[in-house]
Write a protein that holds these residues in place. Structure first.
Motif, mmCIF file in Angstrom:
data_model
loop_
_atom_site.group_PDB
_atom_site.id
_atom_site.type_symbol
_atom_site.label_atom_id
_atom_site.label_comp_id
_atom_site.label_asym_id
_atom_site.label_seq_id
_atom_site.Cartn_x
_atom_site.Cartn_y
_atom_site.Cartn_z
ATOM 1 N N SER A 141 40.336 81.720 28.892
ATOM 2 C CA SER A 141 40.472 80.311 28.543
ATOM 3 C C SER A 141 40.620 79.439 29.784
ATOM 4 O O SER A 141 39.986 78.386 29.893
ATOM 5 C CB SER A 141 41.687 80.113 27.629
ATOM 6 N N VAL A 142 41.458 79.881 30.722
ATOM 7 C CA VAL A 142 41.669 79.099 31.944
ATOM 8 C C VAL A 142 40.402 79.096 32.798
ATOM 9 O O VAL A 142 40.037 78.070 33.387
ATOM 10 C CB VAL A 142 42.868 79.651 32.741
ATOM 11 N N TYR A 143 39.726 80.235 32.871
ATOM 12 C CA TYR A 143 38.475 80.310 33.634
ATOM 13 C C TYR A 143 37.463 79.283 33.118
ATOM 14 O O TYR A 143 36.792 78.589 33.898
ATOM 15 C CB TYR A 143 37.856 81.707 33.522
ATOM 16 N N GLU A 144 37.338 79.206 31.809
ATOM 17 C CA GLU A 144 36.369 78.279 31.225
ATOM 18 C C GLU A 144 36.761 76.830 31.491
ATOM 19 O O GLU A 144 35.901 75.985 31.769
ATOM 20 C CB GLU A 144 36.227 78.542 29.725
ATOM 21 N N VAL A 145 38.050 76.530 31.410
ATOM 22 C CA VAL A 145 38.510 75.176 31.743
ATOM 23 C C VAL A 145 38.171 74.859 33.200
ATOM 24 O O VAL A 145 37.671 73.774 33.518
ATOM 25 C CB VAL A 145 40.030 75.033 31.511
ATOM 26 N N ALA A 146 38.440 75.806 34.094
ATOM 27 C CA ALA A 146 38.142 75.611 35.515
ATOM 28 C C ALA A 146 36.669 75.274 35.719
ATOM 29 O O ALA A 146 36.317 74.331 36.444
ATOM 30 C CB ALA A 146 38.519 76.856 36.306
ATOM 31 N N LEU A 147 35.781 76.036 35.085
ATOM 32 C CA LEU A 147 34.348 75.804 35.235
ATOM 33 C C LEU A 147 33.940 74.440 34.697
ATOM 34 O O LEU A 147 33.091 73.757 35.289
ATOM 35 C CB LEU A 147 33.566 76.894 34.506
ATOM 36 N N HIS A 148 34.532 74.015 33.604
ATOM 37 C CA HIS A 148 34.192 72.717 33.019
ATOM 38 C C HIS A 148 34.579 71.554 33.936
ATOM 39 O O HIS A 148 34.024 70.458 33.804
ATOM 40 C CB HIS A 148 34.850 72.546 31.653
ATOM 41 N N PHE A 149 35.526 71.810 34.849
ATOM 42 C CA PHE A 149 35.925 70.771 35.794
ATOM 43 C C PHE A 149 35.396 71.034 37.207
ATOM 44 O O PHE A 149 35.783 70.371 38.156
ATOM 45 C CB PHE A 149 37.446 70.627 35.828
ATOM 46 N N GLY A 150 34.506 72.041 37.334
ATOM 47 C CA GLY A 150 33.846 72.282 38.614
ATOM 48 C C GLY A 150 34.569 73.187 39.572
ATOM 49 O O GLY A 150 34.304 73.146 40.782
ATOM 50 N N TYR A 151 35.460 74.042 39.090
ATOM 51 C CA TYR A 151 36.225 74.918 39.981
ATOM 52 C C TYR A 151 35.921 76.392 39.708
ATOM 53 O O TYR A 151 35.556 76.776 38.597
ATOM 54 C CB TYR A 151 37.727 74.656 39.813
ATOM 55 N N THR A 152 36.103 77.197 40.729
ATOM 56 C CA THR A 152 35.934 78.642 40.603
ATOM 57 C C THR A 152 37.300 79.270 40.337
ATOM 58 O O THR A 152 38.297 78.566 40.177
ATOM 59 C CB THR A 152 35.318 79.228 41.885
ATOM 60 N N TYR A 153 37.354 80.619 40.329
ATOM 61 C CA TYR A 153 38.628 81.253 40.005
ATOM 62 C C TYR A 153 38.804 82.622 40.664
ATOM 63 O O TYR A 153 39.720 83.364 40.305
ATOM 64 C CB TYR A 153 38.755 81.419 38.482
ATOM 65 N N THR A 154 37.975 82.957 41.630
ATOM 66 C CA THR A 154 38.081 84.286 42.241
ATOM 67 C C THR A 154 38.769 84.287 43.607
ATOM 68 O O THR A 154 39.256 85.324 44.047
ATOM 69 C CB THR A 154 36.690 84.926 42.391
ATOM 70 N N GLU A 155 38.807 83.148 44.286
ATOM 71 C CA GLU A 155 39.442 83.102 45.606
ATOM 72 C C GLU A 155 40.962 83.192 45.465
ATOM 73 O O GLU A 155 41.532 82.883 44.414
ATOM 74 C CB GLU A 155 39.075 81.815 46.349
ATOM 75 N N THR A 156 41.624 83.599 46.533
ATOM 76 C CA THR A 156 43.074 83.744 46.523
ATOM 77 C C THR A 156 43.763 82.454 46.121
ATOM 78 O O THR A 156 44.703 82.453 45.312
ATOM 79 C CB THR A 156 43.579 84.175 47.916
ATOM 80 N N GLU A 157 43.288 81.326 46.676
ATOM 81 C CA GLU A 157 43.897 80.036 46.364
ATOM 82 C C GLU A 157 43.758 79.704 44.879
ATOM 83 O O GLU A 157 44.687 79.157 44.265
ATOM 84 C CB GLU A 157 43.259 78.927 47.206
#
Length: 288
Positions: A141-157
């Motif tokens: 769910s969070v991954y999909e929200v991130a993508l909808h706002f233009g963000y990735t989710y694999t980097e440490t940050e």
């Protein structure tokens, strides 16, 4: 003072954040919690801590690719690019609202699946084995929200931001305010906390989750009646989804609207009882 659509959207997000914090500061124990409190075995929370920690570790290490097979990542990224171009060209509230609307639509599908899964396993008396799947659904769910706002989710940050976001969404009291201020600080400077350790943050997030879900996961482990505990999976997932949309929306506006928003931002009270910088109470009520 005349406000641009971007400034109004900024104020809208700040009001949403304020309302989330206001409602979450005080933990209200349900009647159900009181009924099962003295029946929870010693050591269950420690077991839950370890189970949630292990779930995060496994998913971060080799499960993200599997999760990505459950949604159209490329399609969401293309949709975001189209929405972003429209927002810049049209410069109105409707185009800016598309990001959160699309994120909410994808979240509704996840809630339905989580409810079916939680209730089904609960009816069978399956509690602890539900944790990896529940954790995966939250991250999805969070991954999909991130993508909808233009963000990735694999980097440490990005994993730090996600772990802290989940922890904050399920926290209460002073911790809720403190975690939220730290998230906002990261949104502004993108710098990890000094001495940051991903394994320690995983354990901290897992501890918050196990504390919040302790009674429900105990109840879910009981045949038939466990369906009630499983149903709470939806409630907690919905809470995380809502907070994720607020924080990623705030991050999107802060990162992509320098000339439209930042010059008008003035320092205001922090999360603890305040609205945060840039809040304009005259811009109408916040809605979920």
């Amino acid at each position: 003072m005349f406000l641009t659509p971007w400034q109004k959207e900024w104020n809208y997000v700040l009001r949403q954040e304020y309302e989330f914090l206001r409602k979450g500061r005080f933990k209200k124990d349900s009647v159900l919690n009181g009924l099962v409190a003295d029946k929870v075995p010693d050591g269950l929370q420690n077991t839950l801590d370890k189970a949630f920690s292990k779930a995060f570790e496994i998913i971060f290490e080799k499960g993200t690719g599997v999760i990505e097979k459950t949604y159209n990542k490329k399609g969401i990224e293309e949709q975001f690019q189209t929405n972003e171009n429209n927002a810049k060209d049209r410069d109105d509230r409707n185009s800016l609202r598309l990001f959160s609307r699309k994120a909410a639509n994808s979240g509704n599908k996840n809630l339905i699946f989580s409810g079916v899964e939680g209730i089904g396993l609960g009816a069978l008396g399956i509690g602890l084995p539900d944790i990896p799947l529940f954790t995966a659904m939250i991250l999805k769910s969070v991954y999909e929200v991130a993508l909808h706002f233009g963000y990735t989710y694999t980097e440490t940050e990005e994993k730090y931001f996600i772990l802290r976001l989940i922890q904050c969404a399920l926290a209460h009291g002073k911790e809720l305010d403190s975690f939220n201020d730290e998230l906002n600080g990261f949104i502004e400077d993108g710098v990890l906390p000094k001495g940051y350790s991903e394994s320690e943050q995983i354990r901290a997030t897992a501890a918050t989750m196990s504390s919040e879900l302790l009674y429900m996961k105990f109840l879910q482990g009981l045949p038939v009646v466990g369906a009630v505990g499983g149903a709470y999976d939806v409630i907690y997932m919905q809470k995380v989804q809502k907070f994720a949309r607020i924080k990623y929306h705030r991050r999107f506006l802060f990162d992509r609207a320098d000339e439209k928003i930042k010059p008008t931002i003035v320092e205001g009270p922090k999360s603890k009882g305040g609205h945060g910088p840039g809040f304009d109470p005259d811009d109408g009520p916040a809605t979920a």
